[in-house]
Design an enzyme around this catalytic site. Structure first.
Site, PDB file in Angstrom:
ATOM      1  CG  ASN A 208      31.411  40.819  69.942  1.00  0.00           C
ATOM      2  OD1 ASN A 208      31.303  39.608  70.013  1.00  0.00           O
ATOM      3  ND2 ASN A 208      30.571  41.564  69.269  1.00  0.00           N
ATOM      4  CG  ASP A 209      34.850  40.460  66.414  1.00  0.00           C
ATOM      5  OD1 ASP A 209      33.685  40.042  66.390  1.00  0.00           O
ATOM      6  OD2 ASP A 209      35.249  41.433  65.759  1.00  0.00           O
TER       7      ASP A 209
END
Lengths: 105, 460
Positions: free
Chosen positions: B387-388
């Site tokens: 995600n990040d």
């Protein structure tokens, strides 16, 4: 004797810094894909500390120092065998894949 | 003779690391490492003072059996924990060797009980100090990685001040120890250092563990160095320095991958829940949801797919199903490659090992700077459990905690598929605007299950 011991220390320090420099260049040349095996290997070789443990465990008879030495030998051996073997397992996965892919299915 | 054998052993260790510059030479490197270790052990056994072969042999067998058993049984997803556990043993071994040298200085020719050389005392206590910190820090890191202890950073008031004071206390104790050579003070140093090791790792969150594991790797090397100085043993000094340098470089690479300084990681407290309130409310934005069939359809009609795996893939053990999916796509003539962010996973290079385990050819697995410029020419990015590391806010939003972090430019590909369990934010607590884009399809569910379903749809 004192002069001698400081000389030994300086030699040790020389070796230390040169080894750091070698380490710096060698480690930067490691491909990022193999950073996990790198940790495995460094883990195993840092257990070369077993050398000290063997010296402590060496003399005959039983005293505190010998027991400490033997414990050190056990701990370091766990690491040496474990470290090299787990690295071996990791690296054998990084073989060139040709027909092997079928095996798993 | 001894010095020369030790030198050969040290050189073999250097070659062992050098071999890792390429997968093809790496296995030979590992063998060099083993030979180096065998030479080191046998050379030491040849010492005149070393007589108790049976006891030592038994100790090696016991340790070796335990180590081999663990190394052969461990799941590759659990590698980070294993490495942390091993580091703790190096640290502990260093403490025991230092203790042995203190109780029997004659065996190491560094003086007599009660009148050990000053230099040796200093070196010994530094080795003990680093060893003990490595031990407890690694135990805690192991707990956090294994999930026995919460991965959340534990922060309290005056934390860093307390650590600094404990550090000063240790220096004071070392000075005292050098002066009076008291066993009580020696063990006090051990105990206080163990405490400091715990306190140093406690504020560091679960996803910062790659840095911590690398740092402890480095410490274990410096501990070996400390013992090397105590025993005036060049082999230990060289090896310790190699390992120390290696761990330090890995920590540097990892922190760089998060655009944070090592100091910032060490001070800890990053991640967790403190900034959930600051997240912009995105509940009104529309998210396009899809299922396995949609994903299969999208990928089947593409020419090129880049797969971006993250820690979520490791947790779900999805690597085999993922590789199967990749294989089917390749058979369809689609170009499939894998993009690895430096901090994907819980230890440096973890994703590469997992993909290799699943038989993904390493030529298809590329690093961030090798593949990032290919995203604009790519039709589909398949992000699984990451995600990040894909969040464009790292480039655009200066107020974001992840601003400045290098990211994989999946946003530039024509469409993005996100396999995620829920809409929850990543480790940084930052929302990912990519989820709301028109060309993004969210595939909610377990990563492994999703890949298996996609495989089914593809083969149907």
């Amino acid at each position: 004797m004192e002069a001698h011991s400081s000389e030994v220390f300086v030699i040790g320090l020389t070796v230390f810094f040169l080894a750091c420099i070698i380490g710096y260049y060698v480690v930067w040349s490691v491909t990022p894909a193999l950073h996990s095996p790198l940790m495995g290997v460094t883990n195993a070789i840092s257990s070369v500390i077993i050398v000290g443990a063997i010296l402590a465990a060496g003399p005959q008879g039983f005293d505190t120092s010998k027991i400490f030495g033997l414990i050190g030998v056990v701990l370091a051996s766990v690491n040496i065998f474990g470290g090299f073997l787990v690295t071996y397992r990791m690296l054998s996965m990084f073989k060139k894949k040709t027909k092997k892919t079928k095996e798993k299915e | 003779m001894v010095a020369i054998l030790y030198l050969i052993s040290a050189l073999l260790f250097i070659f062992a690391l050098r071999g890792l510059s390429h997968p093809e030479s790496s296995r030979m490197g590992n063998i060099f490492g083993v030979i180096g270790m065998v030479i080191a052990v046998f050379t030491t056994l040849m010492f005149k003072s070393v007589l108790s072969y049976y006891e030592i042999g038994a100790a090696i067998l016991i340790g070796g059996a335990i180590g081999s058993f663990i190394a052969l049984r461990i799941e590759m997803t659990a590698l980070p924990q294993l490495v942390a556990a091993f580091h703790s043993l190096v640290g502990l071994a260093a403490v025991f060797v230092a203790a042995a040298a203190f109780y029997d200085p004659v065996a190491f020719s560094i003086g007599k009980v009660g009148s050990i050389k000053t230099a040796s005392l200093v070196e010994m206590s530094i080795g003990t100090f680093i060893g003990a910190i490595t031990f407890s820090g690694s135990v805690l890191a192991f707990g956090k990685l294994q999930g026995t202890i919460s991965g959340k950073p534990i922060v309290f008031k005056f934390q860093h001040l307390i650590n600094a004071l404990i550090f000063l206390l240790i220096i004071f104790l070392i000075v005292l120890f050098v002066i009076n050579q008291s066993p009580t003070i020696f063990w006090t140093i051990v105990i206080v250092s163990i405490l400091l090791g715990f306190l140093v790792v406690i504020p560091i969150g679960g996803a910062d563990m790659p840095v911590v594991v690398s740092m402890l790797n480095s410490y274990s090397g410096w501990a070996a160095c400390g013992i090397g100085f105590t025993l005036s043993n060049n082999l230990l000094i060289i090896t310790g320095a190699l390992v120390g340098a290696s761990g330090a470089i890995l920590s540097y690479i990892m922190s760089k991958g998060m655009n944070r300084s090592i100091i910032n990681v060490v001070l800890g407290g990053f991640g967790g829940e403190q900034d959930t309130s600051a997240i912009k409310d995105n509940s009104d934005k529309i998210v396009k949801q899809g299922n396995a069939e949609d994903a299969a359809y999208i990928m089947k009609n593409a020419d090129s797919v880049i797969i971006v795996p993250g820690y979520g893939m490791a947790v779900a053990q999805a690597q085999h199903a993922l590789r199967e999916m990749g294989d089917i796509l390749k058979k369809e003539g689609i170009e499939v490659r894998y993009a690895i962010h430096p901090v994907a996973g819980r230890m440096p290079g973890h994703m590469n090992v997992l993909l290799a385990e699943a038989n993904v050819p390493y030529e298809e697995v590329l690093e961030l700077d090798e593949i990032n410029h290919d995203f604009p020419m790519t039709e589909v990015s398949f992000v699984i459990g990451a995600n990040d590391v894909t969040n464009p806010a790292a480039k655009t939003d200066e107020s974001s905690p992840i601003f400045g972090m290098p990211i994989l430019d999946v946003e530039k590909s024509q469409s993005v598929l996100f396999v995620k369990r829920s809409m929850a934010t990543g480790y940084s607590g930052v929302d990912n605007e990519l989820f709301y884009r028109d060309n993004t399809t969210m595939l909610f569910g377990d990563a492994k299950k999703m890949c298996e379903d996609i495989v089914k749809s593809l083969s149907a």
